[in-house]
Design an enzyme around this catalytic site. Structure first.
Site, mmCIF file in Angstrom:
data_model
loop_
_atom_site.group_PDB
_atom_site.id
_atom_site.type_symbol
_atom_site.label_atom_id
_atom_site.label_comp_id
_atom_site.label_asym_id
_atom_site.label_seq_id
_atom_site.Cartn_x
_atom_site.Cartn_y
_atom_site.Cartn_z
ATOM 1 N N GLU A 32 -85.352 -26.321 5.420
ATOM 2 C CA GLU A 32 -86.404 -27.255 5.030
ATOM 3 C C GLU A 32 -86.711 -28.246 6.153
ATOM 4 O O GLU A 32 -87.883 -28.527 6.456
ATOM 5 C CB GLU A 32 -85.985 -28.021 3.769
ATOM 6 C CG GLU A 32 -85.668 -27.136 2.574
ATOM 7 C CD GLU A 32 -84.199 -26.754 2.476
ATOM 8 O OE1 GLU A 32 -83.680 -26.711 1.349
ATOM 9 O OE2 GLU A 32 -83.568 -26.502 3.522
ATOM 10 N N CYS A 66 -81.386 -32.295 2.281
ATOM 11 C CA CYS A 66 -82.734 -31.751 2.424
ATOM 12 C C CYS A 66 -83.673 -32.300 1.347
ATOM 13 O O CYS A 66 -84.883 -32.406 1.561
ATOM 14 C CB CYS A 66 -82.693 -30.233 2.345
ATOM 15 S SG CYS A 66 -81.829 -29.484 3.737
ATOM 16 N N SER A 125 -58.826 10.840 15.010
ATOM 17 C CA SER A 125 -60.034 10.559 14.223
ATOM 18 C C SER A 125 -61.261 10.277 15.081
ATOM 19 O O SER A 125 -62.333 9.988 14.533
ATOM 20 C CB SER A 125 -59.784 9.365 13.296
ATOM 21 O OG SER A 125 -59.509 8.192 14.054
ATOM 22 N N LEU A 162 -61.905 -5.106 16.973
ATOM 23 C CA LEU A 162 -62.419 -5.730 15.743
ATOM 24 C C LEU A 162 -63.456 -6.814 16.033
ATOM 25 O O LEU A 162 -63.426 -7.901 15.451
ATOM 26 C CB LEU A 162 -61.279 -6.310 14.892
ATOM 27 C CG LEU A 162 -60.232 -5.325 14.365
ATOM 28 C CD1 LEU A 162 -59.264 -6.032 13.432
ATOM 29 C CD2 LEU A 162 -60.875 -4.139 13.666
ATOM 30 N N ARG A 218 -70.049 -5.464 18.648
ATOM 31 C CA ARG A 218 -70.629 -5.194 19.962
ATOM 32 C C ARG A 218 -72.117 -4.902 19.773
ATOM 33 O O ARG A 218 -72.524 -3.754 19.561
ATOM 34 C CB ARG A 218 -69.879 -4.045 20.632
ATOM 35 C CG ARG A 218 -68.412 -4.398 20.890
ATOM 36 C CD ARG A 218 -67.640 -3.295 21.578
ATOM 37 N NE ARG A 218 -67.324 -2.178 20.712
ATOM 38 C CZ ARG A 218 -66.304 -2.148 19.844
ATOM 39 N NH1 ARG A 218 -65.524 -3.215 19.706
ATOM 40 N NH2 ARG A 218 -66.079 -1.077 19.108
ATOM 41 N N SER A 263 -46.939 -7.558 7.245
ATOM 42 C CA SER A 263 -45.876 -8.116 6.413
ATOM 43 C C SER A 263 -44.625 -8.480 7.198
ATOM 44 O O SER A 263 -44.005 -9.523 6.963
ATOM 45 C CB SER A 263 -45.500 -7.127 5.299
ATOM 46 O OG SER A 263 -46.599 -6.873 4.471
#
Length: 362
Positions: free
Chosen positions: A53, A84, A168, A204, A207, A222
């Site tokens: 706004e 706002c 993979s 992680l 890009r 853990s």
């Protein structure tokens, strides 16, 4: 009326321009209209900068007698920027059309009441579903304290995510992998498990070739097996390790190379996943993208903590010895199966991108 819908659609379009940069704030767009003509536009770009706004009001000398179309209720409290509501009132706006009420308890209708008390006509609910989709993570966090959780999966036609050996790269096409980068860019955090880090050493990060607030990297570890030389340790931005360990030697070694280490409760010798999401909500994380293996995905699904899945399916067969999507040995009968709902199916390169939502357990 039809004109209202046209101007609100434009406000929602503007809000999308902040999709990759506004975290932890919501994405908001604003259109100022007078005599059926747009006189100014604005959107929220980054936390700490002007809200939609205010940005719109700064584009013109006067908004006296104008109507403001805003995708989210104007704020009424002092945060990093002034309210706002006060700016709209001072500008002489006579009508405000709002797509949805702000779920933030600090606002939650107070902005609308303040506008009405100043004599401004207020209409709420136009294109509300579109506005909610725009900020689903922010809305969920404000209402439940938990972020919106989406898991990203890549699989062959026969549902395999890797060969039996663990290999993979690459199941899916380069176009699908580019699409994943945009998915990362739109996320507040990317969550993975320590086994993925040990096998792939992922960065992680998003890009992409446009401005982005990089997602927070979160690793569930853990027993604190994270190597200090992991790739993400050298990257800018936050890298969080969530652990059940209190080994101060390991903790200090990881902190010394740039990791944040947080000790959270364990459940059955693994991190309590609900406690993990509560913690991430407290970190003002709106949207979590899970990029993990079958064990973590299976655990999140079993506990009803997944909201959405984006599955990239490649036109290939990897065989029944390959690894699956979700490790859930407890599912033994058809009655136990987990149902999903199709939301979207489209082609990306040679692959299909399947968007699904997960049904909550009754």
């Amino acid at each position: 009326m039809q004109q209202d819908a046209i101007f609100m659609a434009r406000a929602i379009q503007l809000a999308h321009l902040g999709r990759y940069t506004t975290d932890p704030n919501p994405r908001v767009g604003c259109v100022l209209v007078k005599d059926a003509q747009i006189i100014a536009e604005g959107w929220h770009a980054r936390a700490g900068q002007g809200h939609a706004e205010v940005v719109a009001l700064q584009q013109i000398e006067t908004a006296q007698g104008a109507t403001a179309y805003v995708t989210l209720e104007p704020c009424s409290h002092f945060g990093k920027t002034p309210p706002c509501c006060d700016a709209l009132i001072a500008a002489g706006v006579v009508r405000v059309v709002v797509a949805m009420q702000d779920p933030n308890p600090l606002v939650a209708g107070a902005g609308l009441k303040k506008l009405q008390a100043a004599g401004i006509t207020v209409d709420v609910g136009l294109m509300q579903r579109d506005a909610e989709q725009l900020n689903r993570g922010f809305i969920k966090r404000m209402r439940t304290g938990l972020p919106f959780v989406c898991t990203k999966l890549a699989m062959s036609l026969d549902g395999r995510t890797a060969m039996a050996s663990g290999e993979s790269k690459w199941i899916t096409s380069s176009q699908a992998r580019e699409d994943v980068q945009r998915l990362r860019a739109a996320s507040s955090a990317i969550l993975t498990g320590i086994n993925t880090v040990l096998s792939d050493d992922p960065a992680l990060n998003a890009r992409v070739d446009f401005p982005v607030t990089q997602p927070v990297r979160v690793v569930l570890d853990s027993r604190l097996a994270m190597p200090v030389h992991a790739k993400m340790a050298a990257l800018p931005g936050r890298s969080l390790i969530l652990t059940g360990s209190i080994d101060q030697v390991k903790i200090k070694a990881l902190q010394a190379v740039g990791f944040e280490v947080h000790t959270l409760p364990l459940k059955n010798a693994r991190l309590d996943l609900t406690a993990v999401l509560v913690f991430l909500g407290q970190q003002q994380i709106n949207d979590v993208l899970v990029e993990a293996g079958a064990t973590l995905n299976g655990a999140l699904l079993a506990e009803g903590l997944l909201d959405e899945g984006v599955v990239y399916m490649a036109p290939s067969i990897m065989g029944d010895a390959g690894r699956g999507l979700f490790s859930m040995p407890q599912l033994q009968r058809m009655l136990d199966k987990k149902n999903v709902q199709w939301q979207d199916v489209r082609r990306v390169g040679a692959d299909l991108r399947l968007t699904i939502t997960f049904q909550r357990s009754s």
